[in-house]
Enzyme design. Structure first.
Site, short mmCIF file in Angstrom:
data_model
loop_
_atom_site.label_atom_id
_atom_site.label_comp_id
_atom_site.label_asym_id
_atom_site.label_seq_id
_atom_site.Cartn_x
_atom_site.Cartn_y
_atom_site.Cartn_z
N SER A 103 -64.77 112.07 12.67
CA SER A 103 -64.49 111.54 14.03
C SER A 103 -63.67 112.54 14.86
O SER A 103 -62.69 112.16 15.50
CB SER A 103 -63.76 110.20 13.95
N SER A 162 -65.97 112.34 24.14
CA SER A 162 -67.23 112.80 24.73
C SER A 162 -67.55 112.03 26.01
O SER A 162 -67.96 112.61 27.01
CB SER A 162 -68.41 112.60 23.78
N LEU A 204 -64.34 113.73 17.57
CA LEU A 204 -64.48 113.41 19.00
C LEU A 204 -63.93 112.02 19.32
O LEU A 204 -64.34 111.37 20.28
CB LEU A 204 -65.96 113.51 19.42
N GLY A 205 -62.98 111.56 18.46
CA GLY A 205 -62.35 110.27 18.74
C GLY A 205 -63.34 109.13 18.80
O GLY A 205 -63.29 108.30 19.71
N TYR A 236 -73.15 103.53 3.94
CA TYR A 236 -73.75 103.61 5.27
C TYR A 236 -75.12 102.93 5.23
O TYR A 236 -76.10 103.49 4.75
CB TYR A 236 -73.90 105.06 5.74
#
Length: 340
Positions: free
Chosen positions: A206, A214, A208-209, A60
């Site tokens: 993930s 959201s 929340l897709g 990251y």
């Protein structure tokens, strides 16, 4: 609201907050890095709220997310957290290479310890499985790192059922990280039952897709040029048009329950079982507060079934070849390995 409950993750003794905080988007893949001061304030707020399980990776940034976490751990916050980081995706010449050879495992661990400025990593995942090396070889080195006190618990991310079994036979796996939400349910048939059979905790990333559950279709309009979601099949125009129905139905059900769509989607993941810890990411304190509100949303069996019917209508492949998943994670047999 009562404090965030604690849960056992796996059978080896790791205990974490029942919801974690995915830190990737603070530094990478979802547009440019966010200001350190804002992200440190968010991390401190999360820990003070009882969300103590933080998820990062060396890739990251690369590296800058671990450095950010290190800054946030100063002033007594380290003692209150469970830190998970990952190795296995090497960036070289602008491209990604998946590596699980012992020398790389060790070098990655040492480098993460240094960047995080800690003596021991609580949970160390193999981020993606190196399919050129038997999983037993990678696990052998991780086992040594546990014995040396450099890591406490071992995890796998995006691993197939057979890879999980083989790895677990070398050293107990405490957690498997996988994408699981109303948006993505491809691990329910084999991977999740295997984890449960072996007593391995499930960390849902993930949940929340990737933000769709959201924000809905308007999310796509906000993508910056360097947001990797732009390349994923579910976010292509023809699929967004179809998938907006999913969001609208989730939104309507959330309104009838007096919660937000993201709280409803997260509650669905929490209701999968006490062995599941979702790790929604955010860069805003107000979104974080909304996410922990999901812990108090109760769903009936009928509501769960209705949400699953909605989820069955999602259109678009998960990664479409942009990123590898557990489906491409089987490794050669140990008998094929010749240590050079």
């Amino acid at each position: 609201m009562a404090g965030v409950r604690r849960m056992k993750l796996g059978s080896q003794g790791l205990e974490v907050s029942a919801q974690g905080l995915g830190c990737m988007g603070m530094s990478a893949f979802y547009g440019p890095p966010k200001p350190d001061s804002d992200m440190i304030a968010l991390i401190h707020h999360a820990i003070d709220s009882g969300v103590t399980f933080l998820d990062t990776s060396d890739v990251y940034g690369p590296f800058i997310n671990e450095i950010l976490i290190a800054k946030a751990m100063k002033g007594g916050f380290r003692e209150r957290t469970e830190l998970a980081t990952k190795f296995g995706i090497s960036i070289s010449d602008g491209g990604f290479q998946i590596r699980g050879d012992p020398a790389y495992v060790r070098a990655s661990c040492e480098a993460s310890l240094k960047r995080l400025d800690i003596d021991c990593i609580d949970l160390y995942y193999q981020h993606r499985v190196d399919t050129s090396i038997p999983i037993e070889v990678t696990m052998g080195e991780l086992k040594k790192l546990v014995e040396e006190g450099k890591i406490k618990y071992v995890g796998l991310s995006e691993a197939s059922a057979s890879t999980i079994r083989r790895a677990h036979a070398v050293h107990p796996i405490s957690a498997v990280q996988l994408e699981w939400s109303l948006w993505t349910r491809d691990s329910e048939e084999e991977v999740i039952p295997t984890c449960r059979e072996l007593g391995i905790g499930i960390v849902a990333y993930s949940p929340l897709g990737q933000g769709f559950l959201s924000s809905g279709p308007s999310l796509v309009e906000k993508f910056s040029d360097d947001d990797f979601r732009k390349h994923l099949p579910k976010f292509q125009p023809e699929n967004v048009e179809h998938n907006k129905n999913l969001f609208e139905r989730v939104n309507a059900m959330a309104a009838s329950k007096g919660c937000t769509p993201s709280q409803l989607a997260l509650a669905w993941v929490h209701h999968q079982g006490n062995d599941v810890c979702p790790i929604p990411g955010t860069t805003k304190i107000e979104n974080f507060k909304q996410n922990i509100g999901a812990l108090s949303v109760q769903l009936t069996k009928e509501e769960m079934a209705e949400l699953e019917t909605i989820a069955d209508a999602v259109k678009g492949e998960r990664f479409g070849g942009v990123i590898i998943s557990w489906k491409e994670s089987n490794t050669p047999p140990l008998s094929s390995w010749k240590d050079e």
